[in-house]
Design a protein around this motif. Structure first.
Motif, short mmCIF file in Angstrom:
data_model
loop_
_atom_site.label_atom_id
_atom_site.label_comp_id
_atom_site.label_asym_id
_atom_site.label_seq_id
_atom_site.Cartn_x
_atom_site.Cartn_y
_atom_site.Cartn_z
N GLN A 240 -14.51 2.75 19.69
CA GLN A 240 -15.34 1.98 20.61
C GLN A 240 -15.02 2.33 22.06
N ASN A 241 -13.74 2.59 22.35
CA ASN A 241 -13.36 3.02 23.70
C ASN A 241 -13.97 4.37 24.04
N ALA B 279 -15.52 -5.32 13.03
CA ALA B 279 -15.54 -4.74 14.38
C ALA B 279 -16.59 -3.63 14.45
N ARG C 60 -11.22 0.41 17.20
CA ARG C 60 -11.05 0.11 18.64
C ARG C 60 -11.05 1.41 19.44
N GLU C 61 -10.33 2.41 18.94
CA GLU C 61 -10.26 3.69 19.64
C GLU C 61 -11.65 4.31 19.74
#
Ligand code: ZN
Length: 341
Positions: free
Chosen positions: A112-113, A141, A109-110
């Motif tokens: 992708q941000n 993901a 997630r990090e």
């Protein structure tokens, strides 16, 4: 890290540079090959190359602001993902070795941000170490990123056991194979670039079977010619000298670097098989090629060593001395052409 700092891997580097110059750079690559041979260094040098405004086509400049931050690991376009372990309170800490940790969903997630930001000049480069260590959710993901990579980005997955990657992940990457370094190339690199004395460099190079990581660990641990001599004795002792075989077992069991020594024995068997099959030029250790042997005998030795490694490592933790004794008697049998199953 510049290409000029890397030992070997000219083919992989040329392929990557050609992909850039011809405008055919892929979105995702899988760098695969044995551990410790420099896959990560090539990925880091390529990431710097893509972002250095003064690169001359052959290499990054090494001195501009982009190169400096790339070297410091703080470049805004270069992202690395490394397997982690969970500490108290769900904090994620980098694992010492990729195989000790897992790549988890918060890391993806990090990433992708971070990838939402524009690259500016240069390209965003994502380097994923231990790509076989994705947890299932994290892999799912990450697949989204692989399927729809941000523009101006290149993803480099690094794996020593690519067969453990999800097929869906594999199918989205161009594969770039890395081979163990040739003995002479590694030896010269150690002598010329790291100022290691020729005898030690030669021993480290032979011992490491083409892995610069193992060669450096070997030099750091202060291991000497003793290990090579031990390997040479282990491949020549026969059952006529069972006492000698058991003495070697005793020496082996006392070594802190036992696993490395046994891994070296395996490469030695492989090299002799290659030489026995008439292709001595493919041997990692030229010395081993001087002892060509039948595949069947060597396979027996190889199996005995592999099983011994399996027995003495977690989760089995078998008694080292007993395991080495059993292994050495099997090796002695194989050396005499009497394969003991
Ligand atoms: Zn530069």
């Amino acid at each position: 890290m510049r290409f000029a700092d890397i030992c070997g891997h000219e083919n992989a580097i040329t392929q990557l540079k050609n992909a850039v110059s011809s405008g055919r750079l892929g979105h995702a690559y899988l760098f695969h090959g044995p551990q410790g041979i420099g896959k990560r260094e090539v990925a880091l040098a390529f990431a710097a190359y893509l972002n250095c405004p003064s690169n001359n086509g052959a290499d990054s400049c090494g001195v501009c602001r982009d190169c400096e931050t790339a070297n410091a690991g703080t470049h805004h376009n270069i992202f690395t993902v490394w397997p982690t372990i969970k500490e108290k309170g769900d904090d994620l800490v980098k694992a010492d070795k990729p195989e000790d940790g897992l790549i988890r969903i918060p890391q993806i997630r990090e990433l992708q941000n971070l990838l939402k930001h524009r690259a500016g000049h240069g390209k965003k480069a994502v380097i994923v170490e231990g790509a076989e260590r994705f947890m299932p959710q994290a892999a799912n993901a990450f697949l989204k990123t692989l399927e729809e990579p941000p523009p101006d980005s290149v993803i480099m997955l690094i794996a020593s056991r690519p067969s453990e990657l999800l097929p869906t992940m594999l199918s989205r990457c161009q594969r770039l194979g890395f081979k163990p370094l040739a003995h002479d190339a590694l030896k010269s690199y150690l002598i010329e670039r790291l100022e290691i004395a020729p005898t030690a460099a030669s021993a480290a190079s032979r011992f490491s079977a083409g892995s610069i990581g193992s060669a450096l660990a070997y030099l750091k641990d202060g291991a000497g010619e003793g290990s090579i001599a031990l390997a040479l004795r282990a491949i020549s002792v026969t059952l006529k000298d069972a006492d000698g075989a058991l003495k070697i077992a005793d020496e082996l069991a006392k070594r802190d670097d036992l696993i490395e020594v046994l891994e070296f024995f395996k490469i030695w068997c492989r090299d002799r098989a290659v030489a026995g099959a008439g292709c001595p030029e493919l041997a990692v250790n030229a010395e081993a090629a001087g002892f060509p042997a039948e595949f069947r005998e060597l396979y027996g030795s190889y199996e005995a060593i592999t099983e011994a490694i399996y027995d003495i490592t977690p989760p089995r933790y078998a008694n080292r001395l007993l395991t080495m004794e059993a292994m050495m008697l099997r090796l002695a049998g194989c050396n005499a052409g009497q394969v003991i199953g």
